[in-house]
Design an enzyme around this catalytic site. Structure first.
Site, short mmCIF file in Angstrom:
data_model
loop_
_atom_site.label_atom_id
_atom_site.label_comp_id
_atom_site.label_asym_id
_atom_site.label_seq_id
_atom_site.Cartn_x
_atom_site.Cartn_y
_atom_site.Cartn_z
N GLY A 148 3.58 9.87 -8.83
CA GLY A 148 2.79 8.65 -8.85
C GLY A 148 2.10 8.43 -7.52
O GLY A 148 2.35 9.14 -6.53
N ARG A 149 1.22 7.44 -7.47
CA ARG A 149 0.47 7.18 -6.24
C ARG A 149 1.39 6.84 -5.08
O ARG A 149 1.21 7.32 -3.96
CB ARG A 149 -0.55 6.06 -6.48
N THR B 9 11.35 -0.07 -6.57
CA THR B 9 10.79 -0.42 -7.87
C THR B 9 10.74 -1.92 -8.05
O THR B 9 11.71 -2.62 -7.74
CB THR B 9 11.64 0.21 -9.00
N HIS C 258 -3.33 -8.61 -5.96
CA HIS C 258 -3.18 -7.16 -6.02
C HIS C 258 -4.27 -6.54 -6.89
O HIS C 258 -5.01 -7.25 -7.57
CB HIS C 258 -1.80 -6.78 -6.59
N HIS C 259 -4.30 -5.22 -6.89
CA HIS C 259 -5.28 -4.46 -7.66
C HIS C 259 -5.14 -4.72 -9.16
O HIS C 259 -4.11 -5.21 -9.64
CB HIS C 259 -5.11 -2.96 -7.38
N LYS D 67 -1.95 -3.50 -11.44
CA LYS D 67 -0.56 -3.97 -11.28
C LYS D 67 -0.11 -4.68 -12.55
O LYS D 67 -0.83 -5.53 -13.08
CB LYS D 67 -0.43 -4.89 -10.07
N GLY E 62 6.66 -8.49 -6.63
CA GLY E 62 8.00 -8.46 -6.05
C GLY E 62 8.01 -9.03 -4.65
O GLY E 62 8.98 -9.67 -4.23
N THR E 63 6.92 -8.83 -3.93
CA THR E 63 6.82 -9.36 -2.57
C THR E 63 6.74 -10.87 -2.58
O THR E 63 7.37 -11.55 -1.76
CB THR E 63 5.58 -8.78 -1.86
#
Length: 242
Positions: A11-12, A75, A131-132, A135, A141-142
């Site tokens: 994954g990225r 995660t 976010h992008h 997502k 989560g942050t």
């Protein structure tokens, strides 16, 4: 020099972690694709980093426990059952779980907790994140990490104070609420602001992520720190000595 295993390495984020491992002078020993079984190879490394999916977490924790190696879990989108599994695993191995591995974000978490404790409940708290477009979970989560820091400082549970569903005629702001607003679009790596709104003044603490490399570097630093620690539950605050 440590030998790392990465779950979700294609994954990225997994690719960024592999690059960060090399940049830090460590060894990227093994990688497991998303949904793959880590059990046959996980014992080949000193520490494993998991940025795969909530559905795979329990299996990954079981594999780490069987191999007796520490695991860092980045995660997001975890539910209560996952936190129970993390707690169970931490009785056998060192476990570091965080909603964000950025060193800057984790310092921000510390500052938010300090501010919430000092300013008191007459200051309203609102958390804004963007976010992008790809997502899949919200709030991030942050954002929850920052909300938990504020709630802990106030001596309440975030689940009781959280307000993330405003729409229509909602009425006045609930006293003691910790509000969340979510934005999605473009290729934004991560923007988080915590707004403390008092009477006739505001304090804003914020962090901007320019790309996911910062999360990868933090994950590598956290994973290397975790090696040799006794079984238990750890956070990035422990890595930073906060």
């Amino acid at each position: 020099m440590a030998e790392f295993g990465v779950i979700g390495h294609k994954g990225r984020m997994g690719q960024a972690i592999a690059d960060a491992i090399d940049e830090a002078g460590h060894i990227f020993r093994v990688g497991v694709d998303m949904g793959g079984d880590p059990a046959p190879i996980i014992g080949q490394c000193d520490v494993v980093v998991d940025f795969s999916s909530p559905a795979a977490l329990k299996h990954n924790l079981k594999a780490a426990c069987s191999a007796g190696i520490p695991i860092l879990v980045g995660t997001t989108g975890l539910e209560e059952e996952h936190f129970v599994a993390l707690a169970d695993a931490s009785e056998k191995i060192p476990v570091l779980q965080t909603g964000n591995t950025s060193l800057g974000v984790n310092l921000l978490q510390h500052l938010v907790q300090e501010a919430a404790a000092k300013l008191g409940t007459d200051w309203d708290i609102e958390i804004l994140e963007m976010h992008h477009r790809m997502k899949v979970d919200a709030p991030s989560g942050t954002a929850k990490l920052l909300g938990e820091a504020a709630a802990e400082a106030r001596g309440v549970k975030l689940s009781d104070a959280m307000d993330s569903g405003r729409h229509g005629q909602t009425g006045a702001r609930r006293e003691g609420a910790i509000g969340f607003a979510t934005l999605r679009g473009g290729t934004v790596a991560g923007e988080h602001s915590v707004i403390f709104a008092g009477n006739e003044e505001r304090l804003t603490l914020s962090h901007s992520a320019e790309n996911r490399t910062i999360f990868a570097r933090g994950a590598v630093r956290g994973g290397a720190w975790l090696i040799g620690k006794p079984a238990g539950r750890y956070s990035m605050k422990d890595v930073l000595g906060l």
